[in-house]
Motif scaffolding. Structure first.
Motif, PDB file in Angstrom:
ATOM      1  N   ASP A 125       0.818  -1.217   0.000  1.00  0.00           N
ATOM      2  CA  ASP A 125       0.000   0.000   0.000  1.00  0.00           C
ATOM      3  C   ASP A 125       0.848   1.263   0.000  1.00  0.00           C
ATOM      4  OD1 ASP A 125      -2.674   1.054   0.032  1.00  0.00           O
ATOM      5  OD2 ASP A 125      -2.308   1.714   2.092  1.00  0.00           O
ATOM      6  N   GLU A 126       2.120   1.157   0.481  1.00  0.00           N
ATOM      7  CA  GLU A 126       3.015   2.319   0.455  1.00  0.00           C
ATOM      8  C   GLU A 126       3.232   2.808  -0.975  1.00  0.00           C
ATOM      9  OE1 GLU A 126       4.066   3.965   2.907  1.00  0.00           O
ATOM     10  OE2 GLU A 126       4.236   2.711   4.685  1.00  0.00           O
ATOM     11  N   TRP A 127       3.160   1.916  -1.927  1.00  0.00           N
ATOM     12  CA  TRP A 127       3.297   2.260  -3.339  1.00  0.00           C
ATOM     13  C   TRP A 127       1.950   2.665  -3.937  1.00  0.00           C
ATOM     14  CZ3 TRP A 127       4.516  -2.023  -7.494  1.00  0.00           C
ATOM     15  CH2 TRP A 127       4.504  -1.462  -8.780  1.00  0.00           C
ATOM     16  N   LEU A 128       0.964   1.747  -3.795  1.00  0.00           N
ATOM     17  CA  LEU A 128      -0.313   1.930  -4.498  1.00  0.00           C
ATOM     18  C   LEU A 128      -1.092   3.144  -4.013  1.00  0.00           C
ATOM     19  CD1 LEU A 128      -1.400  -1.831  -4.652  1.00  0.00           C
ATOM     20  CD2 LEU A 128      -0.231  -0.479  -6.399  1.00  0.00           C
ATOM     21  N   LYS A 129      -0.999   3.478  -2.725  1.00  0.00           N
ATOM     22  CA  LYS A 129      -1.792   4.607  -2.216  1.00  0.00           C
ATOM     23  C   LYS A 129      -1.250   5.957  -2.691  1.00  0.00           C
ATOM     24  CE  LYS A 129       0.687   5.272   2.180  1.00  0.00           C
ATOM     25  NZ  LYS A 129       0.601   5.171   3.657  1.00  0.00           N
ATOM     26  N   ARG A 130      -0.005   5.959  -3.179  1.00  0.00           N
ATOM     27  CA  ARG A 130       0.591   7.211  -3.636  1.00  0.00           C
ATOM     28  C   ARG A 130       0.415   7.444  -5.153  1.00  0.00           C
ATOM     29  NH1 ARG A 130       3.951   5.553   0.592  1.00  0.00           N
ATOM     30  NH2 ARG A 130       4.363   7.235   2.115  1.00  0.00           N
ATOM     31  N   VAL A 131      -0.173   6.417  -5.840  1.00  0.00           N
ATOM     32  CA  VAL A 131      -0.385   6.548  -7.289  1.00  0.00           C
ATOM     33  C   VAL A 131      -1.547   7.510  -7.554  1.00  0.00           C
ATOM     34  CG1 VAL A 131      -0.956   5.289  -9.408  1.00  0.00           C
ATOM     35  CG2 VAL A 131       0.511   4.226  -7.678  1.00  0.00           C
ATOM     36  N   HIS A 132      -1.394   8.335  -8.565  1.00  0.00           N
ATOM     37  CA  HIS A 132      -2.438   9.300  -8.937  1.00  0.00           C
ATOM     38  C   HIS A 132      -3.717   8.537  -9.275  1.00  0.00           C
ATOM     39  CE1 HIS A 132      -4.586  12.504 -11.020  1.00  0.00           C
ATOM     40  NE2 HIS A 132      -3.673  13.365 -10.522  1.00  0.00           N
ATOM     41  N   PRO A 133      -4.866   9.004  -8.803  1.00  0.00           N
ATOM     42  CA  PRO A 133      -6.139   8.307  -9.056  1.00  0.00           C
ATOM     43  C   PRO A 133      -6.400   8.022 -10.535  1.00  0.00           C
ATOM     44  CG  PRO A 133      -6.450  10.046  -7.427  1.00  0.00           C
ATOM     45  CD  PRO A 133      -5.056  10.196  -7.941  1.00  0.00           C
ATOM     46  N   GLU A 134      -5.950   8.893 -11.395  1.00  0.00           N
ATOM     47  CA  GLU A 134      -6.196   8.682 -12.817  1.00  0.00           C
ATOM     48  C   GLU A 134      -5.312   7.575 -13.404  1.00  0.00           C
ATOM     49  OE1 GLU A 134      -5.680  12.392 -14.766  1.00  0.00           O
ATOM     50  OE2 GLU A 134      -7.378  13.385 -13.764  1.00  0.00           O
TER      51      GLU A 134
END
Length: 361
Positions: A304-313
């Motif tokens: 989640d440290e990676w995925l939660k920082r990805v831009h929603p788009e």
């Protein structure tokens, strides 16, 4: 009374009844002190005398039986104490030579044998080599080999049964054992573990013309079982030690490989990540964290440290690319997406990876 005093001085206990025609209380006290079973004065009643004789013999027999039982109980206590001591050494000591030496010493002590040895089977040569001895020249025993074929130790190993034998008479021919020596009596007990022959535990009498008895066989069987446990423990310890050593080598090689890879990535100014899908744990290199403005301690090992920082788009496209690669639809994973920096801005990142699966996956 003089005869009784001489017998007492020689420590000889013989059933005795004192018969006198002019006794006194003092004489009676002295007689009982010296060990007489009864004290009678004349005239003697024959029935009373017969009853006194029977009582004296019965009392003497009881005393003798009690002494025999006491001796037997002391021997049994000695056996149990010795076996318990061996049991503790088997479970507490990793020094196999020391444990086997104690077992042979206990074997000679409990069976009152003159010599004893423990020999282990050498599968490559079908011979036994001496591993521990008692009252045998240790230097000679190091080079001594016992043939399994055509020998009593071989019979014990093949039949899985103890071999106990002795010369028929004192003047009869002596027995020749595998070591080449002549003996009056011998006892071989096979050592087995999980149905596999390991060796023999043996005791012999060279000069003492005392045969080994059934109780000696029972005691040696118990000690042979302890020897089997000690040998199995030693094998398990050796295997575990080798496995630990091999694991340490592998871990060291992995650390070196990882350090080299990180060094290469640092030279290329790239961040490194390694995702363990089974446990959902991700290793993020220090450079990967630094590219987002974080220190090494600021980021955990969660995906989640990676995925939660990805831009929603960009999230949906990233997940589709990951899923396609996990299913084997692509030869490698590659996706360009924006990630949130610590300063609140988004930075474009190019992420590449290659999934490695177990052979059974």
């Amino acid at each position: 009374l003089d005869i009784l005093r001489r017998l007492a001085k020689q420590n000889r206990r013989i059933p005795a009844i004192l018969v006198t025609g002019h006794g006194s209380e003092q004489v009676a006290v002295e007689a009982f002190r010296l060990g007489v079973q009864n004290y009678m004065t004349k005239p003697i009643d024959t029935e009373q005398l017969g009853a006194s004789i029977k009582e004296a013999l019965r009392e003497t027999r009881l005393v003798r039986e009690r002494a025999q039982l006491t001796t037997q109980l002391r021997r049994q206590l000695n056996w149990q104490t010795t076996l318990a001591r061996i049991g503790r050494s088997v479970t507490s000591s990793l020094n196999l030579d020391d444990v086997l030496r104690r077992i042979v010493e206990a074997a000679t002590h409990l069976t009152r044998a003159e010599e004893g040895f423990l020999a282990l089977l050498e599968n490559s040569s079908d011979q036994l080599y001496i591993r521990a001895v008692k009252n045998i020249d240790s230097e000679k025993s190091k080079t001594m080999r016992l043939p399994v074929n055509d020998s009593l130790v071989g019979v014990a190993l093949r039949t899985k049964r103890p071999i106990r034998t002795t010369t028929e008479t004192d003047e009869g021919p002596l027995l020749k054992v595998s070591t080449g020596f002549l003996v009056h009596s011998l006892l071989h007990v096979p050592i087995y573990a999980k149905g596999k022959p390991l060796g023999v535990l043996s005791v012999v009498n060279h000069s003492a013309q005392r045969p080994f008895k059934e109780i000696d066989e029972v005691l040696l069987i118990a000690l042979a079982d302890y020897a089997a446990v000690a040998l199995e423990n030693a094998n398990l310890y050796t295997q575990a030690k080798m496995e630990i050593t091999e694991r340490k080598k592998v871990e060291q090689a992995l650390r070196i490989s990882k350090d080299r890879y990180e060094l290469a990535m640092r030279g290329a100014n790239d961040g490194l990540w390694d995702w363990e899908l089974q446990n959902d744990e991700v290793y993020y290199s220090q450079r990967w964290k630094g590219m987002l403005g974080y220190e090494d301690r600021d980021v955990s090992s969660s995906s989640d440290e990676w995925l939660k920082r990805v831009h929603p788009e960009d999230t949906e496209r990233l997940k589709l690319d990951l899923t396609a690669h996990f299913k084997g639809s692509t030869s490698h994973f590659e996706n360009e997406h924006r990630m949130l920096h610590r300063d609140g801005t988004y930075r474009w990142m190019l992420s590449r990876g290659l999934a490695v699966f177990d052979e059974d996956k």
